[in-house]
Design a protein around this motif. Structure first.
Motif, PDB file in Angstrom:
ATOM      1  N   ALA A  19       0.823  -1.211   0.000  1.00 58.86           N
ATOM      2  CA  ALA A  19       0.000   0.000   0.000  1.00 58.86           C
ATOM      3  C   ALA A  19       0.855   1.258   0.000  1.00 58.86           C
ATOM      4  CB  ALA A  19      -0.931  -0.004   1.203  1.00 58.86           C
ATOM      5  N   GLN A  20       2.003   1.209   0.655  1.00 55.57           N
ATOM      6  CA  GLN A  20       2.845   2.384   0.761  1.00 55.57           C
ATOM      7  C   GLN A  20       3.801   2.425  -0.430  1.00 55.57           C
ATOM      8  OE1 GLN A  20       4.706   2.229   4.587  1.00 55.57           O
ATOM      9  NE2 GLN A  20       2.797   2.523   5.705  1.00 55.57           N
ATOM     10  N   GLU A  21       3.671   3.470  -1.233  1.00 57.78           N
ATOM     11  CA  GLU A  21       4.505   3.616  -2.419  1.00 57.78           C
ATOM     12  C   GLU A  21       5.133   5.005  -2.455  1.00 57.78           C
ATOM     13  OE1 GLU A  21       2.207   2.903  -5.870  1.00 57.78           O
ATOM     14  OE2 GLU A  21       1.851   0.782  -5.446  1.00 57.78           O
ATOM     15  N   PHE A  22       6.391   5.042  -2.822  1.00 58.48           N
ATOM     16  CA  PHE A  22       7.066   6.324  -3.006  1.00 58.48           C
ATOM     17  C   PHE A  22       7.474   6.437  -4.469  1.00 58.48           C
ATOM     18  CE2 PHE A  22      10.978   8.873  -3.223  1.00 58.48           C
ATOM     19  CZ  PHE A  22      10.480  10.066  -2.710  1.00 58.48           C
ATOM     20  N   ARG A  23       7.063   7.532  -5.098  1.00 58.98           N
ATOM     21  CA  ARG A  23       7.400   7.786  -6.492  1.00 58.98           C
ATOM     22  C   ARG A  23       7.959   9.201  -6.626  1.00 58.98           C
ATOM     23  NH1 ARG A  23       5.015   4.323 -10.355  1.00 58.98           N
ATOM     24  NH2 ARG A  23       3.544   2.802  -9.489  1.00 58.98           N
ATOM     25  N   ASN A  66      -1.884   4.498   1.295  1.00 63.98           N
ATOM     26  CA  ASN A  66      -2.705   3.309   1.070  1.00 63.98           C
ATOM     27  C   ASN A  66      -3.293   3.395  -0.330  1.00 63.98           C
ATOM     28  OD1 ASN A  66      -5.100   4.963   1.252  1.00 63.98           O
ATOM     29  ND2 ASN A  66      -5.032   4.773   3.473  1.00 63.98           N
ATOM     30  N   ASP A  67      -4.258   2.545  -0.639  1.00 62.27           N
ATOM     31  CA  ASP A  67      -4.784   2.497  -1.999  1.00 62.27           C
ATOM     32  C   ASP A  67      -5.514   3.768  -2.411  1.00 62.27           C
ATOM     33  OD1 ASP A  67      -3.781  -0.024  -2.412  1.00 62.27           O
ATOM     34  OD2 ASP A  67      -5.627  -1.058  -1.840  1.00 62.27           O
ATOM     35  N   ASN A  68      -5.980   4.551  -1.439  1.00 61.28           N
ATOM     36  CA  ASN A  68      -6.814   5.707  -1.767  1.00 61.28           C
ATOM     37  C   ASN A  68      -6.216   7.064  -1.432  1.00 61.28           C
ATOM     38  OD1 ASN A  68      -9.208   3.459  -0.836  1.00 61.28           O
ATOM     39  ND2 ASN A  68      -9.413   4.467  -2.801  1.00 61.28           N
ATOM     40  N   PHE A  69      -5.252   7.117  -0.513  1.00 60.06           N
ATOM     41  CA  PHE A  69      -4.757   8.418  -0.056  1.00 60.06           C
ATOM     42  C   PHE A  69      -3.247   8.525  -0.188  1.00 60.06           C
ATOM     43  CE2 PHE A  69      -8.750   7.838   2.227  1.00 60.06           C
ATOM     44  CZ  PHE A  69      -9.384   9.049   1.980  1.00 60.06           C
ATOM     45  N   GLU A 119      -6.488   3.387  -9.468  1.00 60.29           N
ATOM     46  CA  GLU A 119      -5.033   3.342  -9.318  1.00 60.29           C
ATOM     47  C   GLU A 119      -4.339   4.427 -10.123  1.00 60.29           C
ATOM     48  OE1 GLU A 119      -1.313   0.164  -9.766  1.00 60.29           O
ATOM     49  OE2 GLU A 119      -3.385  -0.480 -10.100  1.00 60.29           O
ATOM     50  N   GLY A 120      -4.896   4.764 -11.292  1.00 67.21           N
ATOM     51  CA  GLY A 120      -4.250   5.751 -12.147  1.00 67.21           C
ATOM     52  C   GLY A 120      -4.856   7.130 -12.119  1.00 67.21           C
ATOM     53  N   PHE A 121      -6.080   7.266 -11.610  1.00 70.22           N
ATOM     54  CA  PHE A 121      -6.776   8.554 -11.650  1.00 70.22           C
ATOM     55  C   PHE A 121      -6.947   9.108 -10.239  1.00 70.22           C
ATOM     56  CE2 PHE A 121     -10.791  11.056 -11.771  1.00 70.22           C
ATOM     57  CZ  PHE A 121     -10.343  12.067 -12.600  1.00 70.22           C
ATOM     58  N   LYS A 216       6.858   9.264 -13.454  1.00 68.11           N
ATOM     59  CA  LYS A 216       7.132   8.835 -12.075  1.00 68.11           C
ATOM     60  C   LYS A 216       8.000   7.585 -12.077  1.00 68.11           C
ATOM     61  CE  LYS A 216       2.681  10.546 -10.310  1.00 68.11           C
ATOM     62  NZ  LYS A 216       1.467  10.193  -9.560  1.00 68.11           N
ATOM     63  N   PHE A 217       9.082   7.649 -11.313  1.00 68.04           N
ATOM     64  CA  PHE A 217       9.914   6.484 -11.061  1.00 68.04           C
ATOM     65  C   PHE A 217       9.563   5.923  -9.678  1.00 68.04           C
ATOM     66  CE2 PHE A 217      12.323   9.346 -13.804  1.00 68.04           C
ATOM     67  CZ  PHE A 217      12.708   8.493 -14.823  1.00 68.04           C
ATOM     68  N   GLY A 218       9.901   4.678  -9.456  1.00 68.53           N
ATOM     69  CA  GLY A 218       9.673   4.077  -8.146  1.00 68.53           C
ATOM     70  C   GLY A 218       8.352   3.347  -8.095  1.00 68.53           C
ATOM     71  N   GLY A 219       7.857   3.126  -6.878  1.00 67.30           N
ATOM     72  CA  GLY A 219       6.633   2.370  -6.691  1.00 67.30           C
ATOM     73  C   GLY A 219       6.928   0.886  -6.680  1.00 67.30           C
TER      74      GLY A 219
END
Length: 220
Positions: A19-23, A66-69, A119-121, A216-219
């Motif tokens: 859920a935690q992603e850094f880009r 998370n998935d939404n914020f 996920e994309g919007f 965006k890189f990462g994730g």
């Protein structure tokens, strides 16, 4: 039981990591900037300058909790401002008008909270903290016969002392990102800070719209 708890803990940690992603990455685009001037006199002292079409360029970093914020911070450069054309009047045998353009070299630091509809919007709301490090005004008086540049080299005057350094502008925006990291976004920032530094009680605000593209890189 211990194995079950261990497997459960591993699963929870795995879900959190997913859920935690850094880009992060670059972004650039087109901007439309306007200046609103209110001299606190009468209706004649209130006016909106014509839009100035310019650009912005810089980088961004996004942290999705998370998935939404998620949250996003950026550092952008943009030469904002506005321009104005005053229709000419007859002066003897000549028809004389005036064109003025204000250029505000601005370092923008937008900070926003994001809600991911898919996920994309996503949609975002936040504030632009703009640091104005240069301010110049160019005025050209024109006629049927000639153009006369007013004051300074090329008609450009340094007005940095007349402009405050901080421009705060809350904004709303939308973003769409493809699976490969390429994204497109648009936002509108409403200027609320009084940029006038002349002490006359008048108010000058800078609002702007932006449409751009980035990667965006990462994730995960």
């Amino acid at each position: 039981m211990k194995k079950f708890l261990l497997l459960t803990a591993v699963a929870v940690i795995g879900m959190s990591a997913k859920a935690q992603e850094f880009r992060f990455g670059p972004k650039a685009g087109f901007a439309m900037s306007t200046l609103k001037i209110d001299q606190n006199q009468d209706d004649l002292g209130k006016r909106n300058m014509d839009p100035k079409y310019t650009f912005y360029i810089g980088g961004m970093a996004e942290y999705k909790i998370n998935d939404n914020f998620g949250f996003q911070a950026e550092v952008l450069y943009s030469p904002l401002g506005g321009k104005e054309k005053i229709d000419g009047v007859n002066v003897g045998i000549m028809y004389v008008g005036e064109k003025t353009e204000v250029n505000l070299g601005t370092l923008l630091v937008p900070v926003s909270a994001k809600y991911f509809i898919t996920e994309g919007f996503s949609v975002a709301a936040g504030a632009n903290f703009g640091v104005i490090f240069s301010a110049k005004q160019k005025t050209v008086i024109g006629s049927d016969f000639m153009n006369v540049e007013v004051e300074g080299d090329s008609g450009e005057v340094d007005i940095k002392d007349d402009i405050k350094k901080l421009n705060i502008a809350p904004f709303v925006g939308v973003e769409y990102m493809l699976e490969n990291g390429l994204f497109f976004d648009a936002r509108y920032s409403l200027g609320v800070s009084n940029l006038s530094n002349d002490g006359s009680g008048g108010k000058v605000t800078n609002s702007f719209a932006q449409i751009g593209v980035g990667f965006k890189f990462g994730g995960n």
